[in-house]
Design a protein around this motif. Structure first.
Motif: not given
Length: 350
Positions: A172-175, A210-214, A230-236, A262-269
């Motif tokens: 789950x995540x972003x573009x 992808x903004x983490x909505x309930x 896998x949660x990777x939505x921080x960039x949004x 569950x794997x949390x991924x921080x966004x790429x630079x």
């Protein structure tokens, strides 16, 4: 006399459709249910028709292989190729040994196309009689109303090699998760990883949305048989929005899946992080992802882990994007190479 082409719907056996969690119920090339039970944003609902992560798999001895596609729209993005947005690409080989073969590239501004993947009719008998395992990757950024597979009429179609497990790997995540801006579908990082593990991968990246909505969390937790999430939505989201949503999203998912990794991924630079003075904000987000995982581990969750996005693009990180944000093919390959070790546990699933 040329052998007549016979057309098949991949919705029928022995083809296998994967990457669409609700396909067996709805038979639609869609990443969320057609009528969501929970409240999800309209843009997420719209993007769910984009077919990123979908795959068609089968075995065949076809001497001629064609594809016929009807899209919901034509290519419309300036920074991403038409083949990535709207094309199908084709890999050949057994699981773990697949190699890229060809791309069915749509013409610009067209919503329908028909392409020949291969034509071995004039080759030697050794080539024409050979069975091949085929994977076609769906477009990353458009919907598919219809896709048909064409072969010479005498060709045999067989089921693909079964997955090692019926469990699914969910992202789950972003573009970036959705696949922007891979030049063709097979080069998104989730599709690269799927070629290295004989499991079904489900891509729930929603471009800018992808903004983490309930309601989205409630919908995703309905997906049965998860191997990991896998949660990777921080960039949004803003830093505040991320802090407000990350733990509630995890807690919502854990209500149904208390032991699923569950794997949390921080966004790429992003290339511009330093140039416009936002590097501190980037570091704050990264640290929050890491500290959240450590906090939950200390509270007893032994099945949650962290992937540091700061390292995913490697030494040439500044050359790994199309626009300073979205990875190119090099960027996605670097990401997949560095993430792969975090998914080694999936190889033991049965």
């Amino acid at each position: 006399m040329q052998d007549e082409i016979r057309w098949y719907s991949p919705k029928e056996k022995p083809f296998r459709i994967s990457g669409f969690a609700w396909f067996n119920k709805e038979e639609r090339y869609r990443r969320l249910p057609a009528k969501p039970v929970y409240d999800i944003p309209p843009r997420v609902d719209e993007l769910a028709d984009n077919t990123s992560g979908g795959q068609i798999c089968f075995r065949t001895n076809a001497t001629k292989l064609e594809i016929k596609v009807k899209l919901t729209d034509a290519a419309n993005m300036g920074h991403m190729t038409a083949s990535g947005q709207c094309g199908f690409d084709v890999y050949v080989g057994d699981p773990g040994k697949q190699q890229y073969y060809a791309t069915a590239i749509p013409s610009l501004l067209e919503q329908s196309y028909e392409k020949t993947i291969w034509d071995f009719s004039s080759r030697s008998q050794h080539i024409t009689e050979q069975f091949r395992e085929v994977t076609l990757n769906f477009p990353l950024y458009q919907g598919v109303e219809e896709v048909l597979i064409g072969t010479n009429s005498s060709a045999i179609i067989e089921p693909p090699t079964p997955y090692d497990s019926d469990k699914r790997v969910i992202f789950y995540g972003t573009s970036i998760t959705q696949g922007a801006c891979a030049s063709r579908p097979g080069m998104s990082y989730t599709n690269i990883l799927s070629r290295r593990m004989n499991l079904e991968f489900i891509n729930l990246g929603f471009s800018g949305s992808g903004r983490g909505e309930h309601g989205v969390a409630l919908t995703i937790r309905e997906i049965e048989r998860p191997a990991c999430f896998v949660l990777d939505y921080e960039a949004n989201v803003t830093y505040k929005e991320y802090k407000d949503t990350l733990i509630p999203f995890i807690e919502t998912y854990r209500e149904y899946h208390p032991d699923v990794p569950i794997i949390i991924v921080s966004r790429i630079p992003f290339v511009q992080d330093k140039a416009i003075g936002e590097y501190e904000d980037y570091q704050n987000r990264r640290e929050y992802s890491k500290s959240t995982v450590e906090k939950l581990q200390q509270q007893g969750d032994k099945n949650i882990s962290f992937i540091d996005g700061a390292n995913l693009l490697g030494e040439l990180w500044h050359e790994c994007t199309v626009d300073g944000i979205h990875p190119n093919d090099l960027g996605f390959m670097e990401m997949a190479n560095r993430m792969e070790n975090e998914f080694v546990f999936l190889r033991n699933l049965k």
